[in-house]
Design a protein around this motif. Structure first.
Motif, PDB file in Angstrom:
ATOM      1  N   ILE A 159       0.844  -1.204   0.000  1.00 56.14           N
ATOM      2  CA  ILE A 159       0.000   0.000   0.000  1.00 56.14           C
ATOM      3  C   ILE A 159       0.877   1.251   0.000  1.00 56.14           C
ATOM      4  CG2 ILE A 159      -1.677   1.299   1.373  1.00 56.14           C
ATOM      5  CD1 ILE A 159      -2.810  -1.487   2.222  1.00 56.14           C
ATOM      6  N   ALA A 160       1.946   1.240   0.782  1.00 56.69           N
ATOM      7  CA  ALA A 160       2.876   2.376   0.770  1.00 56.69           C
ATOM      8  C   ALA A 160       3.554   2.498  -0.584  1.00 56.69           C
ATOM      9  CB  ALA A 160       3.921   2.210   1.869  1.00 56.69           C
ATOM     10  N   GLY A 161       3.792   1.370  -1.247  1.00 63.14           N
ATOM     11  CA  GLY A 161       4.409   1.389  -2.571  1.00 63.14           C
ATOM     12  C   GLY A 161       3.528   2.031  -3.630  1.00 63.14           C
ATOM     13  N   PHE A 162       2.223   1.954  -3.450  1.00 64.06           N
ATOM     14  CA  PHE A 162       1.327   2.651  -4.376  1.00 64.06           C
ATOM     15  C   PHE A 162       1.502   4.161  -4.263  1.00 64.06           C
ATOM     16  CE2 PHE A 162      -1.275  -1.306  -4.173  1.00 64.06           C
ATOM     17  CZ  PHE A 162      -1.285  -1.576  -5.525  1.00 64.06           C
ATOM     18  N   ILE A 163       1.801   4.641  -3.053  1.00 65.74           N
ATOM     19  CA  ILE A 163       1.959   6.079  -2.826  1.00 65.74           C
ATOM     20  C   ILE A 163       3.361   6.537  -3.214  1.00 65.74           C
ATOM     21  CG2 ILE A 163       1.868   7.885  -1.066  1.00 65.74           C
ATOM     22  CD1 ILE A 163      -0.084   5.972   0.463  1.00 65.74           C
ATOM     23  N   TRP A 164       4.393   5.770  -2.785  1.00 66.89           N
ATOM     24  CA  TRP A 164       5.787   6.113  -3.064  1.00 66.89           C
ATOM     25  C   TRP A 164       6.441   4.958  -3.818  1.00 66.89           C
ATOM     26  CZ3 TRP A 164       4.129   6.473   2.195  1.00 66.89           C
ATOM     27  CH2 TRP A 164       3.812   7.768   2.583  1.00 66.89           C
ATOM     28  N   LEU A 203       4.385  -4.343  -9.559  1.00 70.76           N
ATOM     29  CA  LEU A 203       5.050  -4.983  -8.420  1.00 70.76           C
ATOM     30  C   LEU A 203       4.286  -4.739  -7.118  1.00 70.76           C
ATOM     31  CD1 LEU A 203       7.453  -6.706  -7.719  1.00 70.76           C
ATOM     32  CD2 LEU A 203       8.780  -4.631  -7.386  1.00 70.76           C
ATOM     33  N   GLN A 204       3.700  -3.567  -6.973  1.00 70.51           N
ATOM     34  CA  GLN A 204       2.908  -3.295  -5.786  1.00 70.51           C
ATOM     35  C   GLN A 204       1.685  -4.210  -5.727  1.00 70.51           C
ATOM     36  OE1 GLN A 204       4.252  -1.062  -7.876  1.00 70.51           O
ATOM     37  NE2 GLN A 204       4.310   0.977  -7.000  1.00 70.51           N
ATOM     38  N   THR A 205       1.049  -4.412  -6.879  1.00 64.48           N
ATOM     39  CA  THR A 205      -0.119  -5.279  -6.939  1.00 64.48           C
ATOM     40  C   THR A 205       0.253  -6.724  -6.648  1.00 64.48           C
ATOM     41  OG1 THR A 205      -1.075  -3.782  -8.585  1.00 64.48           O
ATOM     42  CG2 THR A 205      -2.078  -5.962  -8.364  1.00 64.48           C
ATOM     43  N   VAL A 206       1.361  -7.186  -7.195  1.00 66.29           N
ATOM     44  CA  VAL A 206       1.829  -8.551  -6.940  1.00 66.29           C
ATOM     45  C   VAL A 206       2.118  -8.731  -5.448  1.00 66.29           C
ATOM     46  CG1 VAL A 206       3.756 -10.133  -7.345  1.00 66.29           C
ATOM     47  CG2 VAL A 206       2.687  -8.952  -9.261  1.00 66.29           C
ATOM     48  N   ASN A 207       2.772  -7.762  -4.839  1.00 66.84           N
ATOM     49  CA  ASN A 207       3.057  -7.841  -3.402  1.00 66.84           C
ATOM     50  C   ASN A 207       1.784  -7.830  -2.576  1.00 66.84           C
ATOM     51  OD1 ASN A 207       5.905  -7.986  -2.565  1.00 66.84           O
ATOM     52  ND2 ASN A 207       6.108  -6.255  -3.952  1.00 66.84           N
ATOM     53  N   LEU A 208       0.812  -7.046  -2.975  1.00 69.69           N
ATOM     54  CA  LEU A 208      -0.459  -7.007  -2.253  1.00 69.69           C
ATOM     55  C   LEU A 208      -1.170  -8.352  -2.335  1.00 69.69           C
ATOM     56  CD1 LEU A 208      -2.416  -5.199  -0.661  1.00 69.69           C
ATOM     57  CD2 LEU A 208      -3.490  -4.624  -2.837  1.00 69.69           C
ATOM     58  N   VAL A 209      -1.192  -8.952  -3.516  1.00 68.11           N
ATOM     59  CA  VAL A 209      -1.855 -10.251  -3.692  1.00 68.11           C
ATOM     60  C   VAL A 209      -1.127 -11.337  -2.906  1.00 68.11           C
ATOM     61  CG1 VAL A 209      -2.358 -12.046  -5.399  1.00 68.11           C
ATOM     62  CG2 VAL A 209      -2.907  -9.668  -5.898  1.00 68.11           C
TER      63      VAL A 209
END
Length: 133
Positions: free
Chosen positions: A13-18, A40-46
């Motif tokens: 979630i922080a990666g989506f912002i920064w 990559l942010q989406t993959v990490n979230l999943v």
């Protein structure tokens, strides 16, 4: 593993912002994995939500063959750790996943099992305890 999964979700979630790749000091070729499309942010979230579902199972996951399989966990944790290692915000969960993978491998080597009902101990047979049914 719960800590690593929760940390990975919050880092995604922080990666989506920064958006930032951990290895950006070596190369800029990986920057396309985080911006303009947050792959990559989406993959990490999943992966983080998936590990949370395995470690603290909901009613529809608990007791399933996937939930009880240490082999599945030993196969999916390296992928989860790799995706976590690539993103700057989630390098700590990658270390936690690697430690957890070593512990799961030791448990698998010793013949441990995951119970169908979460937060319970395996039931031993009556014949082992000396009592006959």
């Amino acid at each position: 593993m719960l800590t690593a999964a929760a940390y990975q979700v919050s880092a995604a979630i922080a990666g989506f912002i920064w958006p930032k790749i951990f290895w950006d000091f070596l190369t800029t070729n990986l920057d396309l994995a985080v911006k303009p499309i947050p792959v990559l942010q989406t993959v990490n979230l999943v992966f983080g939500l998936g590990m949370l579902a395995l470690e603290w199972p909901l009613s529809f996951v608990a007791g399933s063959n996937l939930h009880r399989s240490l082999e599945f966990r030993l196969a999916i944790i390296p992928l989860t750790a790799l995706s976590s290692l690539l993103m700057y915000q989630s390098t700590n969960p990658a270390i936690y996943y690697l430690i957890g993978m070593v512990v799961y491998f030791a448990a698998y080597s010793e013949g441990e099992m995951i119970c169908a009902k979460p937060w319970t101990l395996p039931q031993r047979g009556l014949a082992r305890s000396g009592l006959r049914a």
